[in-house]
Motif scaffolding. Structure first.
Motif, PDB file in Angstrom:
ATOM      1  N   GLN A   1      39.861  35.008  32.842  1.00  0.00           N
ATOM      2  CA  GLN A   1      39.461  34.872  34.237  1.00  0.00           C
ATOM      3  C   GLN A   1      38.453  35.943  34.640  1.00  0.00           C
ATOM      4  N   HIS A   2      38.673  37.182  34.154  1.00  0.00           N
ATOM      5  CA  HIS A   2      37.786  38.291  34.470  1.00  0.00           C
ATOM      6  C   HIS A   2      37.437  39.032  33.176  1.00  0.00           C
TER       7      HIS A   2
ATOM      8  N   LEU B   1      37.244  42.827  32.423  1.00  0.00           N
ATOM      9  CA  LEU B   1      37.476  44.108  33.077  1.00  0.00           C
ATOM     10  C   LEU B   1      37.654  45.278  32.123  1.00  0.00           C
TER      11      LEU B   1
ATOM     12  N   ASP C   1      41.920  44.495  27.133  1.00  0.00           N
ATOM     13  CA  ASP C   1      42.417  43.140  27.334  1.00  0.00           C
ATOM     14  C   ASP C   1      42.033  42.204  26.191  1.00  0.00           C
TER      15      ASP C   1
ATOM     16  N   TYR D   1      37.025  45.995  48.785  1.00  0.00           N
ATOM     17  CA  TYR D   1      37.681  44.684  48.821  1.00  0.00           C
ATOM     18  C   TYR D   1      36.997  43.753  49.812  1.00  0.00           C
TER      19      TYR D   1
ATOM     20  N   THR E   1      39.844  52.558  38.329  1.00  0.00           N
ATOM     21  CA  THR E   1      40.495  51.236  38.319  1.00  0.00           C
ATOM     22  C   THR E   1      40.175  50.486  39.604  1.00  0.00           C
TER      23      THR E   1
ATOM     24  N   TYR F   1      39.123  47.687  39.998  1.00  0.00           N
ATOM     25  CA  TYR F   1      39.450  46.262  39.917  1.00  0.00           C
ATOM     26  C   TYR F   1      40.903  45.965  40.254  1.00  0.00           C
ATOM     27  N   ASP F   2      41.761  46.974  40.294  1.00  0.00           N
ATOM     28  CA  ASP F   2      43.164  46.723  40.622  1.00  0.00           C
ATOM     29  C   ASP F   2      43.321  46.112  42.019  1.00  0.00           C
TER      30      ASP F   2
ATOM     31  N   SER G   1      41.385  42.079  41.477  1.00  0.00           N
ATOM     32  CA  SER G   1      41.596  41.032  40.473  1.00  0.00           C
ATOM     33  C   SER G   1      42.654  40.014  40.881  1.00  0.00           C
TER      34      SER G   1
ATOM     35  N   PRO H   1      35.165  34.979  39.060  1.00  0.00           N
ATOM     36  CA  PRO H   1      35.202  35.970  37.983  1.00  0.00           C
ATOM     37  C   PRO H   1      34.618  37.324  38.384  1.00  0.00           C
ATOM     38  N   LEU H   2      35.254  38.381  37.890  1.00  0.00           N
ATOM     39  CA  LEU H   2      34.779  39.752  38.054  1.00  0.00           C
ATOM     40  C   LEU H   2      34.350  40.293  36.695  1.00  0.00           C
TER      41      LEU H   2
ATOM     42  N   ASN I   1      33.335  43.966  34.950  1.00  0.00           N
ATOM     43  CA  ASN I   1      33.293  45.416  35.091  1.00  0.00           C
ATOM     44  C   ASN I   1      32.007  45.941  34.451  1.00  0.00           C
TER      45      ASN I   1
END
Length: 295
Positions: free
Chosen positions: A2-3, A5, A9, A81, A103, A105-106, A109, A115-116, A118
């Motif tokens: 999905q992302h 980041l 992952d 955000y 972080t 993206y916490d 996400s 989609p994000l 980084n």
């Protein structure tokens, strides 16, 4: 996916898949994302990463939205955000974000449906830089298992060091850090060697810029850095014949490396930059594909 980041992952199979797609799209770029909008939200200075994303997006046929931090509502106190949600609300299909928080993206996400990517997070991660560097190494050696990779410089403050150490070990490489007093980080469990040892044993030597902007008020004197810890002409002559030099740039010529080595025969610094476009195209394609998009 999905992302995109963090390299933490990614499995080795996922990394191989991205690198393979990057090579394919590099040989046959296709503007198959026409009508899609990519928003580039860079809250820190960038030349290579931002330009590379812009070129990648344009080659895919995307329209681009560029945040100007000095004229945006963030200057009025708007949060990251709310800025991201605004771009999503007006029709962006993808957000590319660089931010000083480790972080960032916490907070996004789980609440952003598009989609994000980084494009750099504080001192913690730079996953797209990692992917383009892995592609450069793969093009040189064909594989990663058993390669000796030494990363030299400001380890403590470098998101590149963190990303690369993790991904390279996932791919089976042996990773070493070069010991520079004040710049060590023992939390990653990576062995340290001297610069002379690194030059003699490594297949890949990656040099890092001193991250002055992350040192706070303490200024670092670089006057003797090259002689003490950098890649001098003498040290380069002790490298193995097949060994290559990498640097995520920008390069402080005459500090982390002798300026004559930036474009020497074993340097792949500008090849890294070249690889940034197909790698970022591949990542964008994969995200839009798995999100029900273009492919």
């Amino acid at each position: 996916m999905q992302h995109f980041l963090s390299v933490n992952d990614l499995s080795s199979n996922a990394i191989h898949s991205i690198l393979q797609r990057a090579e394919e799209v590099g040989n046959n770029p296709s503007p198959n994302a026409k009508g899609y909008f990519a928003a580039n939200l860079f809250f820190e200075p960038s030349t290579r990463t931002k330009t590379s994303f812009l070129v990648a997006e344009k080659k895919l046929g995307m329209e681009t939205l560029d945040l100007q931090t000095n004229t945006s509502s963030m200057s009025k106190g708007e949060s990251l955000y709310d800025t991201a949600r605004t771009y999503e609300a007006v029709g962006a299909d993808l957000l590319v974000i660089r931010h000083c928080q480790d972080t960032w993206y916490d907070q996004l996400s789980g609440n952003i449906s598009i989609p994000l990517i980084n494009a750099g997070s504080g001192k913690k991660d730079h996953p797209t830089q990692c992917m383009l560097d892995l592609l450069t190494i793969k093009q040189e050696f064909g594989a990663f298992k058993g390669l000796n990779v030494a990363i030299a410089g400001d380890i403590k403050h470098s998101r590149v060091a963190y990303s690369h150490a993790s991904a390279l070990r996932t791919m089976g490489a042996n990773v070493y850090f070069v010991e520079v007093p004040g710049f060590k980080d023992e939390t990653l469990g990576i062995p340290y060697v001297t610069m002379d040892e690194a030059c003699e044993m490594c297949d890949v030597l990656m040099l890092l810029r001193i991250q002055h902007e992350r040192h706070g008020l303490s200024a670092y004197d670089t006057s003797s850095y090259l002689a003490d810890y950098g890649l001098t002409m003498e040290r380069e002559r002790n490298m193995q014949n097949h060994a290559i030099i990498l640097h995520p740039a920008p390069v402080n010529r005459g500090v982390e490396m002798d300026t004559r080595l930036v474009e020497c025969d074993r340097s792949r610094i500008f090849k890294q930059m070249e690889n940034g476009v197909p790698v970022r195209m591949a990542i964008i394609q994969r995200l839009l594909d798995e999100g029900g998009g273009i492919l």
